[in-house]
Design a protein around this motif. Structure first.
Motif, PDB file in Angstrom:
ATOM      1  N   PRO A 244      -4.657  -7.234  -3.131  1.00  0.00           N
ATOM      2  CA  PRO A 244      -4.046  -6.124  -2.464  1.00  0.00           C
ATOM      3  C   PRO A 244      -3.827  -6.108  -0.912  1.00  0.00           C
ATOM      4  CG  PRO A 244      -6.065  -5.514  -3.412  1.00  0.00           C
ATOM      5  CD  PRO A 244      -5.895  -6.888  -3.755  1.00  0.00           C
ATOM      6  N   ALA A 245      -2.911  -5.540  -0.630  1.00  0.00           N
ATOM      7  CA  ALA A 245      -2.867  -5.333   0.961  1.00  0.00           C
ATOM      8  C   ALA A 245      -3.952  -4.621   1.617  1.00  0.00           C
ATOM      9  CB  ALA A 245      -1.627  -4.846   1.347  1.00  0.00           C
ATOM     10  N   TYR A 246      -4.556  -3.759   1.020  1.00  0.00           N
ATOM     11  CA  TYR A 246      -5.812  -3.152   1.449  1.00  0.00           C
ATOM     12  C   TYR A 246      -6.708  -2.965   0.305  1.00  0.00           C
ATOM     13  CZ  TYR A 246      -4.434  -2.492   6.605  1.00  0.00           C
ATOM     14  OH  TYR A 246      -4.005  -2.873   7.848  1.00  0.00           O
ATOM     15  N   ALA A 247      -7.809  -3.724   0.296  1.00  0.00           N
ATOM     16  CA  ALA A 247      -8.678  -3.419  -0.816  1.00  0.00           C
ATOM     17  C   ALA A 247      -9.798  -2.468  -0.475  1.00  0.00           C
ATOM     18  CB  ALA A 247      -9.202  -4.938  -1.127  1.00  0.00           C
ATOM     19  N   ALA A 248      -9.929  -2.265   0.492  1.00  0.00           N
ATOM     20  CA  ALA A 248     -10.981  -1.305   1.248  1.00  0.00           C
ATOM     21  C   ALA A 248     -10.459   0.059   1.615  1.00  0.00           C
ATOM     22  CB  ALA A 248     -12.109  -1.852   1.972  1.00  0.00           C
ATOM     23  N   PRO A 249     -11.128   1.002   1.627  1.00  0.00           N
ATOM     24  CA  PRO A 249     -10.601   2.237   2.216  1.00  0.00           C
ATOM     25  C   PRO A 249     -10.271   2.189   3.713  1.00  0.00           C
ATOM     26  CG  PRO A 249     -12.208   3.136   0.714  1.00  0.00           C
ATOM     27  CD  PRO A 249     -12.309   1.507   0.676  1.00  0.00           C
ATOM     28  N   ILE A 250      -9.215   2.840   4.079  1.00  0.00           N
ATOM     29  CA  ILE A 250      -8.844   2.610   5.440  1.00  0.00           C
ATOM     30  C   ILE A 250      -9.562   3.711   6.228  1.00  0.00           C
ATOM     31  CG2 ILE A 250      -6.644   1.664   5.212  1.00  0.00           C
ATOM     32  CD1 ILE A 250      -5.146   4.115   5.661  1.00  0.00           C
ATOM     33  N   THR A 251      -9.857   3.433   7.452  1.00  0.00           N
ATOM     34  CA  THR A 251     -10.497   4.366   8.322  1.00  0.00           C
ATOM     35  C   THR A 251      -9.736   5.626   8.301  1.00  0.00           C
ATOM     36  OG1 THR A 251      -9.706   3.627  10.392  1.00  0.00           O
ATOM     37  CG2 THR A 251     -11.799   2.689   9.685  1.00  0.00           C
ATOM     38  N   CYS A 252     -10.604   6.830   8.660  1.00  0.00           N
ATOM     39  CA  CYS A 252     -10.043   8.091   8.767  1.00  0.00           C
ATOM     40  C   CYS A 252      -9.357   8.193  10.075  1.00  0.00           C
ATOM     41  CB  CYS A 252     -11.107   9.382   8.588  1.00  0.00           C
ATOM     42  SG  CYS A 252     -10.450  10.863   8.509  1.00  0.00           S
ATOM     43  N   ASP A 253      -8.047   7.620  10.224  1.00  0.00           N
ATOM     44  CA  ASP A 253      -7.379   7.679  11.511  1.00  0.00           C
ATOM     45  C   ASP A 253      -5.819   7.428  11.180  1.00  0.00           C
ATOM     46  OD1 ASP A 253      -7.347   7.293  14.615  1.00  0.00           O
ATOM     47  OD2 ASP A 253      -6.232   5.382  13.674  1.00  0.00           O
ATOM     48  N   ALA A 254      -5.032   8.326  11.761  1.00  0.00           N
ATOM     49  CA  ALA A 254      -3.435   8.232  11.398  1.00  0.00           C
ATOM     50  C   ALA A 254      -2.925   7.095  11.744  1.00  0.00           C
ATOM     51  CB  ALA A 254      -2.968   9.689  12.500  1.00  0.00           C
ATOM     52  N   LYS A 255      -3.394   6.299  13.062  1.00  0.00           N
ATOM     53  CA  LYS A 255      -2.779   5.143  13.362  1.00  0.00           C
ATOM     54  C   LYS A 255      -3.125   3.967  12.090  1.00  0.00           C
ATOM     55  CE  LYS A 255      -2.600   5.786  18.140  1.00  0.00           C
ATOM     56  NZ  LYS A 255      -2.921   5.592  19.502  1.00  0.00           N
ATOM     57  N   ALA A 256      -4.483   4.014  11.756  1.00  0.00           N
ATOM     58  CA  ALA A 256      -4.790   3.242  10.787  1.00  0.00           C
ATOM     59  C   ALA A 256      -3.762   3.390   9.437  1.00  0.00           C
ATOM     60  CB  ALA A 256      -6.239   3.401  10.332  1.00  0.00           C
ATOM     61  N   LEU A 257      -3.464   4.665   9.059  1.00  0.00           N
ATOM     62  CA  LEU A 257      -2.518   4.817   8.070  1.00  0.00           C
ATOM     63  C   LEU A 257      -1.049   4.081   7.933  1.00  0.00           C
ATOM     64  CD1 LEU A 257      -2.043   6.086   5.304  1.00  0.00           C
ATOM     65  CD2 LEU A 257      -1.664   8.388   6.470  1.00  0.00           C
ATOM     66  N   VAL A 258      -0.664   4.468   9.222  1.00  0.00           N
ATOM     67  CA  VAL A 258       0.669   3.882   9.740  1.00  0.00           C
ATOM     68  C   VAL A 258       0.532   2.261   9.620  1.00  0.00           C
ATOM     69  CG1 VAL A 258       2.533   3.495  11.488  1.00  0.00           C
ATOM     70  CG2 VAL A 258       1.443   5.764  11.167  1.00  0.00           C
ATOM     71  N   THR A 259      -0.460   1.723  10.024  1.00  0.00           N
ATOM     72  CA  THR A 259      -0.629   0.491  10.029  1.00  0.00           C
ATOM     73  C   THR A 259      -0.952  -0.214   8.643  1.00  0.00           C
ATOM     74  OG1 THR A 259      -1.703   0.224  12.277  1.00  0.00           O
ATOM     75  CG2 THR A 259      -2.203  -1.585  10.615  1.00  0.00           C
ATOM     76  N   ALA A 260      -1.431   0.419   7.852  1.00  0.00           N
ATOM     77  CA  ALA A 260      -1.673   0.149   6.385  1.00  0.00           C
ATOM     78  C   ALA A 260      -0.550   0.206   5.657  1.00  0.00           C
ATOM     79  CB  ALA A 260      -2.853   1.073   5.832  1.00  0.00           C
TER      80      ALA A 260
ATOM     81  N   ALA B 251       1.637  -2.853   6.410  1.00  0.00           N
ATOM     82  CA  ALA B 251       1.063  -3.953   6.104  1.00  0.00           C
ATOM     83  C   ALA B 251       1.521  -4.164   4.558  1.00  0.00           C
ATOM     84  CB  ALA B 251      -0.482  -4.178   6.309  1.00  0.00           C
ATOM     85  N   ALA B 252       1.525  -3.151   3.813  1.00  0.00           N
ATOM     86  CA  ALA B 252       1.655  -3.048   2.441  1.00  0.00           C
ATOM     87  C   ALA B 252       3.052  -3.469   2.315  1.00  0.00           C
ATOM     88  CB  ALA B 252       1.349  -1.803   1.583  1.00  0.00           C
ATOM     89  N   ASN B 253       4.057  -3.032   3.063  1.00  0.00           N
ATOM     90  CA  ASN B 253       5.510  -3.374   2.845  1.00  0.00           C
ATOM     91  C   ASN B 253       5.771  -4.917   3.435  1.00  0.00           C
ATOM     92  OD1 ASN B 253       6.831  -0.931   2.213  1.00  0.00           O
ATOM     93  ND2 ASN B 253       6.636  -0.302   4.336  1.00  0.00           N
ATOM     94  N   LEU B 254       5.099  -5.320   4.536  1.00  0.00           N
ATOM     95  CA  LEU B 254       4.995  -6.651   4.659  1.00  0.00           C
ATOM     96  C   LEU B 254       4.504  -7.835   3.928  1.00  0.00           C
ATOM     97  CD1 LEU B 254       4.298  -6.377   8.673  1.00  0.00           C
ATOM     98  CD2 LEU B 254       6.610  -6.777   7.648  1.00  0.00           C
ATOM     99  N   ALA B 255       3.654  -7.320   3.036  1.00  0.00           N
ATOM    100  CA  ALA B 255       2.837  -7.898   2.018  1.00  0.00           C
ATOM    101  C   ALA B 255       3.731  -8.136   0.781  1.00  0.00           C
ATOM    102  CB  ALA B 255       1.597  -7.625   1.564  1.00  0.00           C
ATOM    103  N   GLY B 256       4.842  -7.521   0.623  1.00  0.00           N
ATOM    104  CA  GLY B 256       5.490  -7.458  -0.583  1.00  0.00           C
ATOM    105  C   GLY B 256       4.949  -6.413  -1.539  1.00  0.00           C
ATOM    106  N   GLY B 257       4.402  -5.418  -0.902  1.00  0.00           N
ATOM    107  CA  GLY B 257       3.772  -4.514  -1.818  1.00  0.00           C
ATOM    108  C   GLY B 257       2.105  -4.350  -1.759  1.00  0.00           C
ATOM    109  N   GLY B 258       1.493  -3.317  -2.156  1.00  0.00           N
ATOM    110  CA  GLY B 258      -0.048  -3.308  -2.149  1.00  0.00           C
ATOM    111  C   GLY B 258      -0.260  -1.905  -2.440  1.00  0.00           C
ATOM    112  N   THR B 259      -1.582  -1.769  -2.270  1.00  0.00           N
ATOM    113  CA  THR B 259      -2.336  -0.389  -2.400  1.00  0.00           C
ATOM    114  C   THR B 259      -3.038   0.052  -1.108  1.00  0.00           C
ATOM    115  OG1 THR B 259      -2.934  -0.811  -4.794  1.00  0.00           O
ATOM    116  CG2 THR B 259      -4.256   0.805  -3.731  1.00  0.00           C
ATOM    117  N   VAL B 260      -3.023   1.195  -0.738  1.00  0.00           N
ATOM    118  CA  VAL B 260      -3.531   1.823   0.385  1.00  0.00           C
ATOM    119  C   VAL B 260      -4.485   2.853  -0.181  1.00  0.00           C
ATOM    120  CG1 VAL B 260      -3.332   3.059   2.683  1.00  0.00           C
ATOM    121  CG2 VAL B 260      -1.546   1.530   1.900  1.00  0.00           C
ATOM    122  N   ASP B 261      -5.917   2.484   0.070  1.00  0.00           N
ATOM    123  CA  ASP B 261      -6.917   3.633  -0.397  1.00  0.00           C
ATOM    124  C   ASP B 261      -7.422   4.305   0.820  1.00  0.00           C
ATOM    125  OD1 ASP B 261      -7.082   2.838  -3.182  1.00  0.00           O
ATOM    126  OD2 ASP B 261      -8.186   1.049  -2.561  1.00  0.00           O
ATOM    127  N   LEU B 262      -6.988   5.665   0.698  1.00  0.00           N
ATOM    128  CA  LEU B 262      -7.511   6.620   1.931  1.00  0.00           C
ATOM    129  C   LEU B 262      -8.926   6.973   1.962  1.00  0.00           C
ATOM    130  CD1 LEU B 262      -4.727   9.187   1.623  1.00  0.00           C
ATOM    131  CD2 LEU B 262      -4.569   7.036   2.766  1.00  0.00           C
TER     132      LEU B 262
END
Length: 277
Positions: free
Chosen positions: A27-43, A46-57
């Motif tokens: 998956p594009a992001y296998a571990a929870p992303i940090t509690c940060d708005a910019k990290a969410l935008v980046t995640a 990245a999921a779009n660029l990878a052709g799909g994926g999972t973002v765990d908050l």
């Protein structure tokens, strides 16, 4: 007679399994992303660029967005990149909000577009979305473009505002499924304080829609006292005659079938040409 074990076949089987496992994409992001708005935008990007994926908050995190991402298609401002692939966002008592600080621009959170856009939200709260820069933008929290897909599970959409579809607007040919969720205190100017569905397929299961509103602006008119002199009026000897008039209505049928709506709807849901999934 005893036969030796088929070692060669075993080796080939092991190699085949190894190749099969290696072919499974991570998956594009296998571990929870940090509690940060910019990290969410980046995640999400990245999921779009990878052709799909999972973002765990991150658990119990409030992602407070305060900037606009470039919008695709001119449908109004978004706080996150437009969803163009199959993206899943998993929350754990997680909130995505539009910041309340003075000067924060207007935007919704998600727009689902592109050729393959598909968004799944699990256990996420979306609050305070408002894309109405020109006053005509739809989908206060989420806009589902034509032929795109949205699934919302066990989530809360609250305090969002739009022209139509205070929380969600689903356009023609889209597919929207909402389950175990809550829509509260959302509002729209023209229609669908909670949800506006324009010709898409929709299913609402075990979902509460409450305290939503549709507002029609009231223009105040000054109360000017008016004096009318007391002039006697006489009405007499007036006659109206109507005869041989008939109205016949027959063979009219309205049929609604195969609808899967299962919501507690005390607020506003508006659909135009909507089809149940």
């Amino acid at each position: 007679m005893r036969f030796p074990p088929p070692k060669a076949a075993g080796v080939l089987t092991a190699v085949g399994l190894a190749l099969g496992l290696a072919a499974i994409p991570a998956p594009a992001y296998a571990a929870p992303i940090t509690c940060d708005a910019k990290a969410l935008v980046t995640a999400v990007d990245a999921a779009n660029l990878a052709g799909g994926g999972t973002v765990d908050l991150a658990a119990n995190c409030v992602y407070s967005l305060d900037a606009v991402e470039p919008a695709a298609g001119g449908n109004g401002p978004n706080g996150l990149p437009v969803i163009t692939e199959a993206v899943t966002v998993n929350g754990a008592n997680s909130v995505i909000e539009r910041a309340t600080a003075a000067g924060t621009p207007k935007f919704r959170f998600f727009e689902i577009g592109g050729a393959r856009g598909e968004l799944t939200l699990n256990r996420v709260t979306l609050r305070n979305g408002d894309p109405t820069v020109l006053g005509t933008e739809d989908g206060g929290a989420i806009l589902v473009n034509a032929n795109r897909v949205l699934t919302v599970n066990n989530s809360v959409l609250t305090g969002n505002t739009a022209h139509e579809g205070g929380a969600i607007a689903s356009l023609g040919g889209s597919s929207t499924r909402i389950s175990g969720s809550e829509f509260t205190s959302n509002s729209a100017v023209a229609g669908g304080g909670g949800l506006f569905n324009l010709g898409g397929g929709i299913a609402i299961l075990s979902t509460t829609v409450s305290e939503t509103s549709t507002t029609v602006s009231e223009t105040p008119v000054a109360e000017t006292p008016t004096t009318v002199p007391e002039t006697p009026t006489t009405v007499s000897n007036n006659t109206t005659t109507a005869s041989n008039n008939s109205t016949t209505v027959s063979n009219n049928t309205t049929t609604v079938s195969n609808d899967k709506a299962d919501c507690t709807c005390t607020g506003t849901i508006r659909g135009t040409g909507a089809q149940a999934l």
